[in-house]
Write an enzyme that holds these catalytic residues in place. Structure first.
Site, short mmCIF file in Angstrom:
data_model
loop_
_atom_site.label_atom_id
_atom_site.label_comp_id
_atom_site.label_asym_id
_atom_site.label_seq_id
_atom_site.Cartn_x
_atom_site.Cartn_y
_atom_site.Cartn_z
N VAL A 277 7.92 4.80 -2.33
CA VAL A 277 6.70 3.49 -3.33
C VAL A 277 6.12 2.62 -2.88
O VAL A 277 6.87 1.73 -1.83
CB VAL A 277 7.24 3.20 -4.74
CG1 VAL A 277 6.48 2.45 -5.31
CG2 VAL A 277 7.96 4.06 -5.67
N LYS A 278 4.88 2.67 -1.59
CA LYS A 278 4.35 1.49 -1.33
C LYS A 278 3.72 0.89 -2.08
O LYS A 278 3.27 0.06 -3.03
CB LYS A 278 2.88 2.33 -0.69
CG LYS A 278 2.49 1.87 0.53
CD LYS A 278 1.32 3.02 1.08
CE LYS A 278 1.18 1.98 2.65
NZ LYS A 278 -0.82 3.17 2.84
N VAL A 279 4.00 -0.48 -1.33
CA VAL A 279 4.10 -1.90 -2.06
C VAL A 279 3.47 -2.46 -1.26
O VAL A 279 4.23 -2.89 -0.31
CB VAL A 279 6.19 -2.46 -2.62
CG1 VAL A 279 5.72 -3.74 -3.00
CG2 VAL A 279 6.42 -1.83 -3.60
#
Ligand code: E4P
Length: 218
Positions: free
Chosen positions: A86-88
């Protein structure tokens, strides 16, 4: 050093995969939009299609900017496939979300990183990957690769486990310099990966070998 390809284009992802050197894929909302992938369902199906092509870490970026929505969206993305990371974004809510995902065994890629201070915060929150954008730093008349080297030094001194993923790569030399500076991963456009192949002496040498072989065998 791992090689990721930085695109949402399935043909380019397949071409990079066929080279036999690919370890993963990064995407972002701009890259998705460039391929005309719109709407939540289509975006999620596209991530699944990428996961079918590449057996490696696939970064899928949250669109939400507040903590609760980031968690909801990130959980749904992580549920798509075991290889999804998950890219945050590097924001206050983003750091909180990275900590939450870390505590719930969901891997993260902290994106839009432009300073060593941001890199320290992301590592403290337990980010799996950290994405300093070296090309965009260069665009501001600083040296993006110097930032990679600085973060690599800090992570070594402090024993942080977060992997440095050099992003916003614009050319083959960025890949070579990022490798020298201690990047754990480079994510690159396919053109920059293919650019590593090029050397005129290789072409001249191969032409000579083939000509000599032909002369000797005719
Ligand atoms: C990183 O994950 C980003 O998708 C990307 O590398 C940004 O690159 P750009 O600065 O060329 O848009």
């Amino acid at each position: 050093m791992k090689f990721f390809v930085d695109t949402a284009n399935l043909d380019q992802i397949k071409e990079a995969q066929d080279l036999g050197i690919l370890d993963g894929v990064t995407t972002n909302p701009s890259l998705m939009a460039k391929e005309g992938i719109t709407g939540e369902a289509n975006v999620r199906n596209h991530y699944k299609a990428i996961c079918e092509i590449v057996d490696g870490d696939i970064s899928a970026e949250v669109i939400a900017t507040d903590f609760d929505e980031m968690i909801k969206e990130g959980k749904a993305l992580a549920d798509l496939h075991e290889n999804i990371v998950v890219k945050v974004p590097m924001t206050k809510d983003g750091v909180k979300a990275i900590r939450w995902f870390t505590d719930h065994d969901i891997r993260t890629n902290c994106t839009l990183v432009f300073s060593a201070g941001q890199a320290i915060l992301a590592a403290k929150a337990g980010a799996t990957y950290l994405s300093p954008f070296i090309g965009r730093v260069d665009d501001m008349n600083w040296d993006g690769v110097d930032l990679i080297a600085q973060i690599a030094d800090i992570y070594t001194i402090q024993g942080f486990q977060t992997e440095i993923l050099a992003a916003s790569i614009r050319n083959p030399l960025h890949i070579v310099r990022a490798a020298e500076a201690g990047a754990d991963v480079v994510t690159c456009p396919l053109s920059s990966i293919l650019g590593l192949l090029k050397h005129p002496l290789t072409d001249i040498g191969l032409a000579k070998f083939l000509a000599d072989h032909k002369k000797a065998n005719s």
